[in-house]
Design a protein around this motif. Structure first.
Motif, PDB file in Angstrom:
ATOM      1  N   SER A  65       0.549  -1.467  -0.064  1.00 39.46           N
ATOM      2  CA  SER A  65       0.002  -0.408   0.001  1.00 39.46           C
ATOM      3  C   SER A  65       1.317   1.688  -0.333  1.00 39.46           C
ATOM      4  O   SER A  65       2.011   1.544   0.388  1.00 39.46           O
ATOM      5  CB  SER A  65      -0.904  -0.160   0.960  1.00 39.46           C
ATOM      6  OG  SER A  65      -1.548  -0.599   1.197  1.00 39.46           O
ATOM      7  N   LEU A  66       0.565   2.298  -0.813  1.00 42.62           N
ATOM      8  CA  LEU A  66       0.823   3.916  -1.018  1.00 42.62           C
ATOM      9  C   LEU A  66      -0.083   4.955  -0.295  1.00 42.62           C
ATOM     10  O   LEU A  66      -1.157   4.275  -0.961  1.00 42.62           O
ATOM     11  CB  LEU A  66       1.096   3.773  -2.255  1.00 42.62           C
ATOM     12  CG  LEU A  66       2.814   3.747  -2.423  1.00 42.62           C
ATOM     13  CD1 LEU A  66       3.622   2.214  -2.695  1.00 42.62           C
ATOM     14  CD2 LEU A  66       3.740   3.637  -3.813  1.00 42.62           C
ATOM     15  N   VAL A  67       0.564   5.319   1.027  1.00 49.26           N
ATOM     16  CA  VAL A  67      -0.496   6.459   1.380  1.00 49.26           C
ATOM     17  C   VAL A  67      -0.162   7.623   1.209  1.00 49.26           C
ATOM     18  O   VAL A  67       0.713   7.882   1.384  1.00 49.26           O
ATOM     19  CB  VAL A  67      -0.736   6.007   2.427  1.00 49.26           C
ATOM     20  CG1 VAL A  67      -1.845   6.877   3.130  1.00 49.26           C
ATOM     21  CG2 VAL A  67      -1.394   4.736   2.497  1.00 49.26           C
ATOM     22  N   ALA A  68      -0.731   8.007   0.636  1.00 47.33           N
ATOM     23  CA  ALA A  68      -0.541  10.273   0.421  1.00 47.33           C
ATOM     24  C   ALA A  68       0.270  10.811   1.796  1.00 47.33           C
ATOM     25  O   ALA A  68      -1.009  10.308   2.816  1.00 47.33           O
ATOM     26  CB  ALA A  68      -1.657  10.634  -0.093  1.00 47.33           C
ATOM     27  N   GLY A  69       0.976  11.166   2.121  1.00 46.53           N
ATOM     28  CA  GLY A  69       1.527  11.976   2.987  1.00 46.53           C
ATOM     29  C   GLY A  69       3.214  11.533   3.782  1.00 46.53           C
ATOM     30  O   GLY A  69       3.901  11.671   3.793  1.00 46.53           O
ATOM     31  N   ASN A  70       2.918   9.721   3.349  1.00 49.21           N
ATOM     32  CA  ASN A  70       3.569   8.572   3.828  1.00 49.21           C
ATOM     33  C   ASN A  70       4.684   8.158   2.542  1.00 49.21           C
ATOM     34  O   ASN A  70       5.968   8.212   2.407  1.00 49.21           O
ATOM     35  CB  ASN A  70       3.034   8.023   4.425  1.00 49.21           C
ATOM     36  CG  ASN A  70       3.684   6.956   5.190  1.00 49.21           C
ATOM     37  OD1 ASN A  70       5.054   7.522   5.473  1.00 49.21           O
ATOM     38  ND2 ASN A  70       3.466   5.518   5.644  1.00 49.21           N
ATOM     39  N   HIS A  71       4.121   7.857   1.374  1.00 45.76           N
ATOM     40  CA  HIS A  71       5.218   7.014   0.895  1.00 45.76           C
ATOM     41  C   HIS A  71       4.699   8.287  -0.524  1.00 45.76           C
ATOM     42  O   HIS A  71       6.398   8.047  -1.960  1.00 45.76           O
ATOM     43  CB  HIS A  71       4.287   6.332   0.141  1.00 45.76           C
ATOM     44  CG  HIS A  71       4.071   4.830   1.506  1.00 45.76           C
ATOM     45  ND1 HIS A  71       3.094   4.757   2.073  1.00 45.76           N
ATOM     46  CD2 HIS A  71       4.896   4.196   1.517  1.00 45.76           C
ATOM     47  CE1 HIS A  71       3.188   3.700   2.566  1.00 45.76           C
ATOM     48  NE2 HIS A  71       4.164   3.458   2.708  1.00 45.76           N
ATOM     49  N   PHE A  72       4.267   9.043  -0.484  1.00 42.40           N
ATOM     50  CA  PHE A  72       4.246  10.314  -1.866  1.00 42.40           C
ATOM     51  C   PHE A  72       3.409  11.999  -0.832  1.00 42.40           C
ATOM     52  O   PHE A  72       2.724  11.762  -0.308  1.00 42.40           O
ATOM     53  CB  PHE A  72       3.510   9.435  -3.329  1.00 42.40           C
ATOM     54  CG  PHE A  72       2.138   9.300  -2.821  1.00 42.40           C
ATOM     55  CD1 PHE A  72       1.362   9.990  -3.206  1.00 42.40           C
ATOM     56  CD2 PHE A  72       2.244   8.049  -2.779  1.00 42.40           C
ATOM     57  CE1 PHE A  72      -0.058   9.761  -3.258  1.00 42.40           C
ATOM     58  CE2 PHE A  72       0.866   7.262  -2.943  1.00 42.40           C
ATOM     59  CZ  PHE A  72      -0.600   8.661  -3.138  1.00 42.40           C
TER      60      PHE A  72
END
Length: 323
Positions: free
Chosen positions: A48-55
């Motif tokens: 999982s990629l989460v906005a604000g953490n991974h991008f």
């Protein structure tokens, strides 16, 4: 998003460039139906990629899509598997067709290169996040694991290390790259190259392997713990790019970045002495550089050496965008 979900699925996800013959039923039903090749094992990973953490939320969706799929491809590469099918769960704050069109552009470009077919998924409303489940196959009994490294094995990595962390540093400054070096490093952060062919080449020679997603030192510890061994890394042999050297301003500074840089999606693997001579031949068709950076020893943990002497460097871990 319920009222728009099926329209979005039909418009952006049912039409795709990859149509595999082993997909008996894909997008459009309650679940996909797939024929798995005989004498193979199924390999499954989810990221999982989460906005604000991974991008960052305003990042280019083309780059985000590449990064999301690449992270899953890298997991399968570390197991020596061949990627084949994936599902996508996409959460969006609101229906955003320009964003979705750009995301699909980046996603399908990489999927087509590796012949991965999107066979299902879900769309929902909420904070921006991307979850991909990727499935692939490996010949029965040939998956590369983390728990088989032995004392005396040699430690290798593919490609160069450190560029992703340097690229992230450029991104977090909040300004446009101020020179070509910074622009190159930024793109390497987003456009990593999963080592799928390299992973398959390692099936017969590697005793263990994993991909570098949280930093070399942090990830290597997973192999060491699972295999009940320790390792010595010769930091002066770490492969680093000219751009990283220029960005870091020196060999030691570049090596420290290379030891901790995450989201590299390079492979770290161990090779017994008996197979060491086969490494170059195994990689000859993969167009992937490979470097021996150390050796597996008795004991626990990782010892970092510089020019033959142990060093006590403070090595902070990889922390995505949350810093």
């Amino acid at each position: 998003m319920a009222g728009n979900e099926f329209d979005l699925i039909n418009r952006y996800f049912k039409s795709q460039p990859v149509t595999r013959r082993d997909v008996d039923l894909g997008i459009g039903d309650d679940a996909a139906v797939i024929t798995v090749p005989e004498n193979c094992q199924l390999v499954v990973t989810t990221d999982s990629l989460v906005a604000g953490n991974h991008f960052l939320p305003d990042a280019d969706p083309v780059k985000i899509a590449h990064k999301a799929l690449a992270s899953n491809l890298s997991d399968l590469a570390a197991m020596g598997a061949m990627p084949a099918w994936c599902s996508l769960a996409l959460t969006l704050p609101e229906p955003n067709e320009p964003w979705l069109a750009a995301f699909c552009e980046g996603f399908y470009k990489l999927a087509e290169y590796y012949q991965v077919q999107l066979v299902g998924g879900d769309t929902t409303k909420g904070p921006l996040s991307i979850t991909i489940t990727l499935q692939g196959v490996v010949p029965a009994g040939k998956a590369i694991r983390r728990d088989s490294a032995k004392v005396g094995d040699w430690l290798y990595v593919t490609g160069n290390l450190g560029d992703s962390a340097a690229g992230l540093d450029v991104i977090l400054k909040g300004n446009a790259p101020k020179n070509e070096t910074e622009n190159t490093l930024l793109n390497r952060h987003y456009y990593s190259e999963p080592r799928v062919l390299a992973g398959q080449a390692l099936r017969e020679i590697a005793s263990s392997a994993l991909d570098i997603s949280d930093g070399l030192v942090a990830d290597l510890k997973h192999i060491l713990k699972a295999s009940n061994v320790s390792a010595v890394i010769n930091a002066d042999t770490l492969p680093v790019s000219d751009e990283l050297m220029a960005f870091a301003g020196g060999e030691e500074a570049a090596a420290k970045i290379a030891l901790t840089s995450g989201e590299e999606y390079e492979l770290c693997f161990t090779v017994p002495e008996s197979h060491r001579g086969a490494v170059d031949a195994a990689f000859a068709h993969t167009n992937t550089a490979v470097t021996c950076i150390g050796q597996i020893r008795h004991g626990e943990g990782v010892t970092v050496q510089w020019q033959g002497k142990p060093v006590d460097w403070s090595l902070s871990g990889w922390d995505h965008f949350s810093e």
